[in-house]
Design a protein around this motif. Structure first.
Motif, mmCIF file in Angstrom:
data_model
loop_
_atom_site.group_PDB
_atom_site.id
_atom_site.type_symbol
_atom_site.label_atom_id
_atom_site.label_comp_id
_atom_site.label_asym_id
_atom_site.label_seq_id
_atom_site.Cartn_x
_atom_site.Cartn_y
_atom_site.Cartn_z
ATOM 1 N N HIS A 7 3.303 1.376 -8.362
ATOM 2 C CA HIS A 7 2.416 2.540 -8.414
ATOM 3 C C HIS A 7 2.848 3.579 -9.459
ATOM 4 N N ASP B 94 0.809 -1.221 0.000
ATOM 5 C CA ASP B 94 0.000 0.000 0.000
ATOM 6 C C ASP B 94 0.846 1.276 0.000
ATOM 7 N N LEU C 193 2.968 8.856 -10.344
ATOM 8 C CA LEU C 193 2.254 7.747 -9.730
ATOM 9 C C LEU C 193 0.774 7.797 -10.106
ATOM 10 N N HIS C 194 0.063 6.733 -9.830
ATOM 11 C CA HIS C 194 -1.333 6.675 -10.279
ATOM 12 C C HIS C 194 -2.212 7.717 -9.572
ATOM 13 N N ASN C 195 -1.756 8.248 -8.440
ATOM 14 C CA ASN C 195 -2.517 9.329 -7.781
ATOM 15 C C ASN C 195 -2.023 10.703 -8.234
ATOM 16 N N ARG C 196 -1.188 10.714 -9.290
ATOM 17 C CA ARG C 196 -0.630 11.905 -9.934
ATOM 18 C C ARG C 196 0.455 12.585 -9.112
ATOM 19 N N HIS C 197 0.945 11.950 -8.051
ATOM 20 C CA HIS C 197 2.118 12.473 -7.366
ATOM 21 C C HIS C 197 3.309 12.385 -8.320
ATOM 22 N N LEU D 281 3.059 4.095 -1.375
ATOM 23 C CA LEU D 281 3.367 4.708 -2.665
ATOM 24 C C LEU D 281 4.849 5.042 -2.760
ATOM 25 N N ARG E 288 -0.128 10.436 5.163
ATOM 26 C CA ARG E 288 1.311 10.443 5.443
ATOM 27 C C ARG E 288 1.549 9.939 6.864
ATOM 28 N N THR F 62 0.952 6.962 1.609
ATOM 29 C CA THR F 62 -0.004 6.007 1.035
ATOM 30 C C THR F 62 -1.222 6.781 0.535
ATOM 31 N N GLU F 63 -2.170 6.058 -0.027
ATOM 32 C CA GLU F 63 -3.424 6.693 -0.445
ATOM 33 C C GLU F 63 -4.168 7.286 0.751
ATOM 34 N N GLN F 64 -3.945 6.689 1.919
ATOM 35 C CA GLN F 64 -4.664 7.120 3.113
ATOM 36 C C GLN F 64 -4.038 8.330 3.803
#
Length: 247
Positions: A207, A156, A223-227, A158, A175, A171-173
């Protein structure tokens, strides 16, 4: 800690035993005139340190210490002797300390405190290694947020980064903070699909969805969350190899 005294002078053994017991930090589990008697004691494998005289009748404590070096479970050696001229040779056989007769209470106390500190540090290191080994089997990482201690699934994560001398796990959740340094995490996570791309970033390869060129032969990892994670020049070769970049 268990200690053992080897000295061919009964009065010297009695004096040293008394001073060691006064420290309240060690257990004197036995004493003898020779190292051979020490080998025959039932507590041999439980002894953490031998206080060893150098002049032992026809035997020489330095030679006996060399015999101890051959054992896999070798106790620490503290020479307790009236002769200061052997100090250099004593440390050639990895002596932990060297105290002189007549014994001084403060000097014995200092030697024991140093011995206990080393053992505690070794135990703490062993416990940390056990903890890391067990968590690796679970594929989890201990992280902290406020006053909570969480077990984070490694897949999980990133990326991990370093900010103001603190290690941050993202993570997605959200820091979280890790107690380990970024360098220590790199050693643990390299075999879990992570790669170091910058002195301040370790990224989970799973990721990464895009490599964004931003200058000649340089990239940001998206990354897939655009980071966006920068790839420094030092790690560019590794990144190009991982992604088979020919240009």
């Amino acid at each position: 800690m268990n200690v053992y005294i080897v000295d061919d002078e009964p009065l010297a053994r009695a004096e040293l035993r008394y001073l060691l017991e006064q420290t309240a930090l060690v257990n004197v589990c036995g004493e003898s005139e020779s190292l051979e008697d020490f080998y025959n004691t039932t507590q041999y494998e439980q002894v953490d340190c031998v206080f060893l005289d150098i002049e032992l009748g026809i035997n020489n404590g330095l030679d006996l210490a060399k015999q101890l070096l051959l054992h896999t479970q070798r106790p620490e050696i503290i020479f307790a002797t009236a002769f200061d001229e052997y100090a250099l040779k004593a440390f050639e056989v990895n002596a932990f300390d060297y105290i002189l007769k007549p014994f001084e209470a403060q000097r014995v106390q200092a030697a024991v405190e140093k011995l206990v500190a080393k053992k505690r540090a070794a135990q703490a290191k062993t416990m940390e290694e056990i903890k890391i080994s067990q968590l690796d089997k679970l594929d989890k990482l201990t992280v902290y947020v406020n006053d909570r201690i969480l077990l984070m699934k490694i897949q999980d994560i990133l990326y991990c980064t370093s900010e103001d001398s603190k290690t941050v796990v993202v993570t997605e959740q959200g820091r979280f903070f890790a107690s380990e340094s970024l360098a220590a995490l790199e050693k643990r996570l390299t075999l879990k699909g992570f790669v170091r791309v910058h002195r301040a970033f370790i990224v989970n390869l799973e990721h990464i969805v895009e490599l964004e060129p931003w200058s000649s032969s340089k990239y940001n990892l998206i990354l897939h969350n655009r980071h966006s994670i920068p790839v420094s020049r030092l790690y560019m070769k590794d990144v190009r190899k991982i992604f088979d970049l020919s240009r």
